[in-house]
Motif scaffolding. Structure first.
Motif, short mmCIF file in Angstrom:
data_model
loop_
_atom_site.label_atom_id
_atom_site.label_comp_id
_atom_site.label_asym_id
_atom_site.label_seq_id
_atom_site.Cartn_x
_atom_site.Cartn_y
_atom_site.Cartn_z
N ALA A 240 -74.57 -12.29 39.17
CA ALA A 240 -74.87 -11.95 40.71
C ALA A 240 -74.43 -10.67 40.85
O ALA A 240 -74.40 -10.24 42.11
CB ALA A 240 -74.32 -12.95 41.45
N GLY A 241 -73.89 -9.86 40.12
CA GLY A 241 -73.64 -8.46 40.57
C GLY A 241 -72.04 -8.22 40.81
O GLY A 241 -71.73 -7.17 41.24
N ILE A 242 -71.33 -9.21 40.52
CA ILE A 242 -69.85 -9.14 40.89
C ILE A 242 -69.27 -8.50 39.77
O ILE A 242 -69.43 -9.27 38.44
CB ILE A 242 -69.32 -10.61 41.34
CG1 ILE A 242 -70.03 -11.39 42.46
CG2 ILE A 242 -67.77 -10.49 41.47
CD1 ILE A 242 -69.66 -12.75 42.67
N GLU A 243 -68.32 -7.78 39.88
CA GLU A 243 -67.38 -7.37 38.85
C GLU A 243 -66.45 -8.41 38.36
O GLU A 243 -65.76 -9.24 39.21
CB GLU A 243 -66.63 -5.98 38.94
CG GLU A 243 -65.95 -5.47 37.97
CD GLU A 243 -65.13 -3.95 38.22
OE1 GLU A 243 -64.61 -3.42 37.32
OE2 GLU A 243 -65.01 -3.74 39.42
N VAL A 244 -65.98 -8.62 37.03
CA VAL A 244 -65.22 -9.43 36.73
C VAL A 244 -64.02 -8.78 35.63
O VAL A 244 -64.48 -8.15 34.83
CB VAL A 244 -65.92 -10.64 35.63
CG1 VAL A 244 -64.64 -11.60 35.13
CG2 VAL A 244 -66.66 -11.36 36.47
N LEU A 245 -62.73 -8.95 35.98
CA LEU A 245 -61.62 -8.42 35.23
C LEU A 245 -60.92 -9.58 34.64
O LEU A 245 -60.50 -10.55 35.43
CB LEU A 245 -60.88 -7.60 35.87
CG LEU A 245 -61.65 -6.19 36.49
CD1 LEU A 245 -60.56 -5.42 37.25
CD2 LEU A 245 -62.11 -5.25 35.56
N ILE A 246 -60.51 -9.43 33.47
CA ILE A 246 -59.57 -10.57 32.81
C ILE A 246 -58.37 -9.96 32.36
O ILE A 246 -58.54 -8.71 31.57
CB ILE A 246 -60.49 -11.27 31.75
CG1 ILE A 246 -61.74 -11.87 32.32
CG2 ILE A 246 -59.47 -12.16 30.82
CD1 ILE A 246 -62.69 -12.42 31.21
N GLY A 247 -57.05 -10.63 32.45
CA GLY A 247 -56.05 -10.04 31.80
C GLY A 247 -55.63 -11.25 30.82
O GLY A 247 -55.50 -12.50 30.96
N ASP A 248 -55.00 -10.67 29.51
CA ASP A 248 -54.96 -11.59 28.53
C ASP A 248 -54.10 -10.99 27.41
O ASP A 248 -54.31 -9.85 27.06
CB ASP A 248 -56.34 -12.18 28.01
CG ASP A 248 -56.26 -13.41 27.20
OD1 ASP A 248 -55.47 -13.41 26.16
OD2 ASP A 248 -56.27 -14.53 27.82
N PRO A 249 -53.04 -11.71 26.78
CA PRO A 249 -52.44 -11.19 25.49
C PRO A 249 -53.07 -11.40 24.20
O PRO A 249 -52.43 -11.43 23.31
CB PRO A 249 -51.07 -11.72 25.77
CG PRO A 249 -51.59 -13.08 26.30
CD PRO A 249 -52.61 -13.04 27.34
N GLY A 250 -54.50 -11.92 24.25
CA GLY A 250 -54.97 -12.11 23.01
C GLY A 250 -55.02 -13.43 22.75
O GLY A 250 -54.90 -13.72 21.37
N ARG A 251 -55.04 -14.51 23.39
CA ARG A 251 -55.23 -15.81 23.15
C ARG A 251 -56.25 -16.19 22.53
O ARG A 251 -57.33 -15.48 22.45
CB ARG A 251 -55.03 -16.70 24.55
CG ARG A 251 -53.74 -16.29 25.12
CD ARG A 251 -53.08 -17.34 26.22
NE ARG A 251 -52.21 -16.92 27.16
CZ ARG A 251 -50.89 -16.77 26.82
NH1 ARG A 251 -50.50 -16.99 25.63
NH2 ARG A 251 -50.06 -16.33 27.63
N ALA A 252 -55.98 -17.32 21.88
CA ALA A 252 -57.23 -17.70 20.68
C ALA A 252 -58.43 -17.81 21.15
O ALA A 252 -59.48 -17.70 20.30
CB ALA A 252 -56.83 -18.98 19.94
N HIS A 253 -58.88 -18.17 22.41
CA HIS A 253 -60.03 -18.69 22.98
C HIS A 253 -60.60 -17.48 23.70
O HIS A 253 -61.56 -17.71 24.53
CB HIS A 253 -59.90 -19.81 23.88
CG HIS A 253 -59.24 -21.13 23.12
ND1 HIS A 253 -59.58 -21.54 21.95
CD2 HIS A 253 -57.98 -21.44 23.43
CE1 HIS A 253 -58.88 -22.36 21.54
NE2 HIS A 253 -57.78 -22.30 22.31
N LEU A 254 -59.91 -16.53 23.62
CA LEU A 254 -60.47 -15.14 24.44
C LEU A 254 -61.68 -14.85 23.91
O LEU A 254 -61.77 -14.48 22.68
CB LEU A 254 -59.60 -14.09 24.46
CG LEU A 254 -59.92 -12.86 25.37
CD1 LEU A 254 -59.74 -13.18 26.79
CD2 LEU A 254 -58.86 -11.73 24.81
N PRO A 255 -62.86 -14.56 24.68
CA PRO A 255 -64.31 -14.31 24.03
C PRO A 255 -64.37 -12.90 23.88
O PRO A 255 -65.32 -12.14 24.59
CB PRO A 255 -65.30 -14.79 24.92
CG PRO A 255 -64.58 -14.72 26.37
CD PRO A 255 -63.28 -14.89 25.97
#
Length: 217
Positions: A164-179
């Protein structure tokens, strides 16, 4: 007789003292410690909101260092927990933050934390993943990939937002299910994590942008 919300507020104020957030001078959160007695709180969900997590810390650090990424923008904080990410965004100049959290106790906590830091967060109760794409400019999520069953739903919602044109930011320490195959690496920090013992070394964590064409970092 006090309402349930008033009772939860009183418990949090009494048992979770305001403490500085590591690496983020000027931000404080009601934070649990071994004597907080969180088991006495009503509610079926684990009180994940009672501590800062690495994914939230890395997003908050990024907003502090790069305020232009949030300045003036309408933001949805998915899985807001303590409210740390939204608080950091507002302090960096965000226009507004919708704080989505499934745990009712967490909604009380994030409102208290927002007040303690002199900002306003708009609470959003319930499961945001089943809602229509929100009318925002940016969706952020700190540590939203901690659970195998939840991860596909999170990705589906975030990809609908991105389409839909929305920017998405994710913060993560490398968990197993991070795509990782769907993410573009933006920045890295070393931060403490949820469950870390006193004296434990910080762990690497990163901020990513959701991008269907991105190559894993």
């Amino acid at each position: 007789m006090p309402s349930r919300t008033e009772s939860i507020e009183a418990f949090i104020r009494r048992n979770l003292p305001l403490r500085p957030v590591p690496g983020l001078p000027g931000i404080v959160l009601h934070t649990a410690y071994p004597g907080s007695g969180l088991r006495r709180l009503p509610g079926a969900l684990a009180p994940y909101w009672a501590w800062p997590w690495a994914g939230g810390l890395v997003l908050a650090r990024h907003f502090r260092d790069h305020p232009s990424c949030v300045r003036g923008r309408r933001i949805l904080d998915l899985g807001a927990g303590s409210g740390l990410v939204g608080i950091a965004a507002m302090l960096a100049g965000a226009g507004s933050v919708l704080a989505a959290e499934v745990d009712g106790n967490g909604l009380v906590a994030l409102s208290l934390n927002a007040t303690a830091n002199g900002v306003i967060l708009t609470p959003c109760a319930g499961d945001a993943l089943g809602l229509p794409v929100p009318d925002v400019d940016l969706v952020v999520g700190g540590d939203v990939y901690y659970d195998a069953e939840l991860a596909p739903r999170v990705t589906g919602f975030l990809e609908r937002c991105r389409a839909a044109g929305i920017e998405v930011l994710i913060g993560d320490p490398g968990r197993a299910h991070l795509p990782l195959e769907r993410l573009q690496h933006l920045a890295g920090y070393e931060v403490p994590d949820f469950g870390a013992a006193p004296g434990d070394a910080p762990r690497p964590a990163a901020v990513y942008r959701l991008d269907r064409g991105a190559v894993a970092f």
